[in-house]
Design an enzyme around this catalytic site. Structure first.
Site, PDB file in Angstrom:
ATOM      1  N   ALA A   1       3.502   0.267  -4.426  1.00  0.00           N
ATOM      2  CA  ALA A   1       3.541   1.012  -3.171  1.00  0.00           C
ATOM      3  C   ALA A   1       3.579   2.505  -3.476  1.00  0.00           C
ATOM      4  O   ALA A   1       3.378   2.932  -4.616  1.00  0.00           O
ATOM      5  CB  ALA A   1       4.745   0.591  -2.333  1.00  0.00           C
ATOM      6  N   ASN A   2       3.820   3.299  -2.447  1.00  0.00           N
ATOM      7  CA  ASN A   2       4.019   4.737  -2.611  1.00  0.00           C
ATOM      8  C   ASN A   2       5.142   5.181  -1.693  1.00  0.00           C
ATOM      9  O   ASN A   2       5.749   4.362  -1.007  1.00  0.00           O
ATOM     10  CB  ASN A   2       2.715   5.500  -2.336  1.00  0.00           C
ATOM     11  CG  ASN A   2       2.206   5.258  -0.934  1.00  0.00           C
ATOM     12  OD1 ASN A   2       2.911   5.484   0.039  1.00  0.00           O
ATOM     13  ND2 ASN A   2       0.972   4.776  -0.822  1.00  0.00           N
ATOM     14  N   ARG A   3       5.381   6.489  -1.654  1.00  0.00           N
ATOM     15  CA  ARG A   3       6.556   7.000  -0.942  1.00  0.00           C
ATOM     16  C   ARG A   3       6.285   7.373   0.516  1.00  0.00           C
ATOM     17  O   ARG A   3       7.100   8.042   1.139  1.00  0.00           O
ATOM     18  CB  ARG A   3       7.122   8.211  -1.684  1.00  0.00           C
ATOM     19  CG  ARG A   3       7.677   7.891  -3.061  1.00  0.00           C
ATOM     20  CD  ARG A   3       8.346   9.120  -3.671  1.00  0.00           C
ATOM     21  NE  ARG A   3       8.963   8.820  -4.944  1.00  0.00           N
ATOM     22  CZ  ARG A   3       8.358   8.917  -6.117  1.00  0.00           C
ATOM     23  NH1 ARG A   3       7.102   9.317  -6.167  1.00  0.00           N
ATOM     24  NH2 ARG A   3       8.994   8.630  -7.233  1.00  0.00           N
TER      25      ARG A   3
ATOM     26  N   ALA B   1      -1.184   5.939   3.754  1.00  0.00           N
ATOM     27  CA  ALA B   1      -1.318   6.158   2.310  1.00  0.00           C
ATOM     28  C   ALA B   1      -1.577   4.791   1.677  1.00  0.00           C
ATOM     29  O   ALA B   1      -0.655   4.083   1.268  1.00  0.00           O
ATOM     30  CB  ALA B   1      -0.063   6.803   1.749  1.00  0.00           C
TER      31      ALA B   1
END
Length: 398
Positions: A208-210, A274
């Protein structure tokens, strides 16, 4: 703008009551008239004098006020919208039960105006079955809800139950009060993506990402407040659903693409999510175990579908305006200009995420179009969303 709108603001007992003052200031800046009703619990956190100073009106707190024999009816009928902010667990329970034990609950029972509540309480109280039942009852009666948000509380703990920020609550008010068919985007359908995607490695781990989803959700709210019918395709986030928006929840990039294609046709697509560029080529069926002395597992990666390029290049149902996002850590504008050409979209909103933008409340962006690059100063994400919604309305009106 809310010029001429009459807002009845009920402030109940919560440490977040101080935010009601800033919310009132924003309402008045938009041209609204605000009349405040302060509960006994609310008076523990903000004063009548503070509310009166911000509203410019007398603050009401007594059901049996001698000067107004039927004052609660007058207050109830004079409002275009009643907002309970903060809405404590106590007042939500009394609203659900139809009690009239004080001026606030009496007015809320007597009003014919729409009601918007912004819950604020400890996470355990918010997640308690009694509160969940009360919220379901209120929702079934047509009461609108803004929040709650997830984050740090006054107590040394964190979770769902924070009062939404005043700017977000203002967006919710705009969405409720926007007449059907009104606004610069009236009759338009907007598709918005938001948040991260989670690409599973095994049953317990993922890539995942932030991304918090704050910017994408703010854009969805701003478009809805401008009169658009909005479909929000959201990855896993903890921010509350925007009011007046249809939300389709997904986890992976492939699910997000399928949801976007199912939502077409649309007049505008704002692809703010994102999306993970890669996923594991093969998801493990069982949890990958760390064995003593064994090397770390090697993950074979596969490319995820390119959602922005797919929507921008759709042969039959391409939106008239396709807006992408470019989250960069260096050479921001250069990379954004190249991305716009490569993806085939109309605009790119570029931002530098090397700092604390992801998860933060503010953003500094560049709008890249066919005519050039426009730099916007740092501003709250809600203001970025409102400015972008206004630009979208201008573009679609041509």
């Amino acid at each position: 703008m809310l010029t001429g709108k009459r807002i009845l603001l009920v402030v109940s007992g919560s440490v977040a009551a101080y935010k009601a003052l800033e919310f009132t200031r924003l309402l008045r800046k938009e041209g609204a008239t605000v009349t405040a009703v302060l509960t006994a619990g609310g008076a523990r956190f903000v004063t009548r004098e503070a509310l009166a100073g911000i509203t410019g009106e007398r603050v009401h707190d007594d059901l049996w006020a001698a000067e107004a024999e039927i004052g609660h009816i007058r207050l109830a009928r004079a409002a275009d919208l009643a907002v309970v902010a903060p809405a404590s667990a106590d007042i939500l329970a009394r609203m659900a039960a139809g009690l009239t034990s004080d001026l606030a609950t009496t007015v809320l029972l007597a009003t014919r105006a729409p009601v918007l509540v912004a819950p604020a309480m400890n996470p355990a109280m918010w997640e308690h079955p009694a509160t969940r039942s009360n919220m379901a009852t209120l929702a079934a009666r047509g009461v609108r809800v803004a929040g709650p948000a997830t984050g740090a509380m006054a107590e040394p703990e964190s979770g769902p139950g924070r009062l939404v920020e005043p700017a977000e609550l203002l967006d919710a008010v705009r969405a409720v009060l926007a007449p059907a068919g009104d606004g610069p985007l009236s009759g338009r359908h907007a598709l918005v993506t938001s948040g991260p995607t989670h690409e599973p490695i095994d049953p317990v781990r993922y890539i995942a990402n932030r991304s918090s989803g704050k910017q994408g959700h703010a854009i969805a709210a701003a478009l809805a407040a401008s009169g658009a019918r909005v479909t929000l395709v959201s990855g896993p986030v903890s921010v509350p659903d925007p009011p007046g928006v249809e939300v389709r929840r997904v986890e992976t990039a492939r699910e997000m693409l399928a949801a976007c294609e199912a939502a077409l046709p649309a007049d505008v697509a704002v692809m703010a999510a994102a999306v993970a560029d890669w996923r594991t080529a093969r998801e493990a069926g069982q949890k990958l175990k760390k064995e003593p002395g064994a090397a770390a597992p090697v993950l074979e990666m596969a490319l995820n579908p390119d959602i922005l390029a797919t929507v921008a290049g759709h042969p039959e149902r391409r939106p008239r305006l396709v807006v992408g996002f470019a989250a960069e850590t260096e050479r921001v504008v250069e990379h954004a200009v190249a991305k716009r050409a490569r993806k085939g979209c109309d605009w790119i909103v570029a931002n530098d995420v090397s700092g604390g933008v992801m998860g933060g409340a503010a953003n500094t962006v560049h709008l890249v179009t066919e005519t050039g690059v426009e730099g916007w100063p740092e501003m709250p994400k809600q203001e970025v969303a409102r400015r972008l919604a206004a630009r979208i309305a201008e573009a679609l009106a041509r």
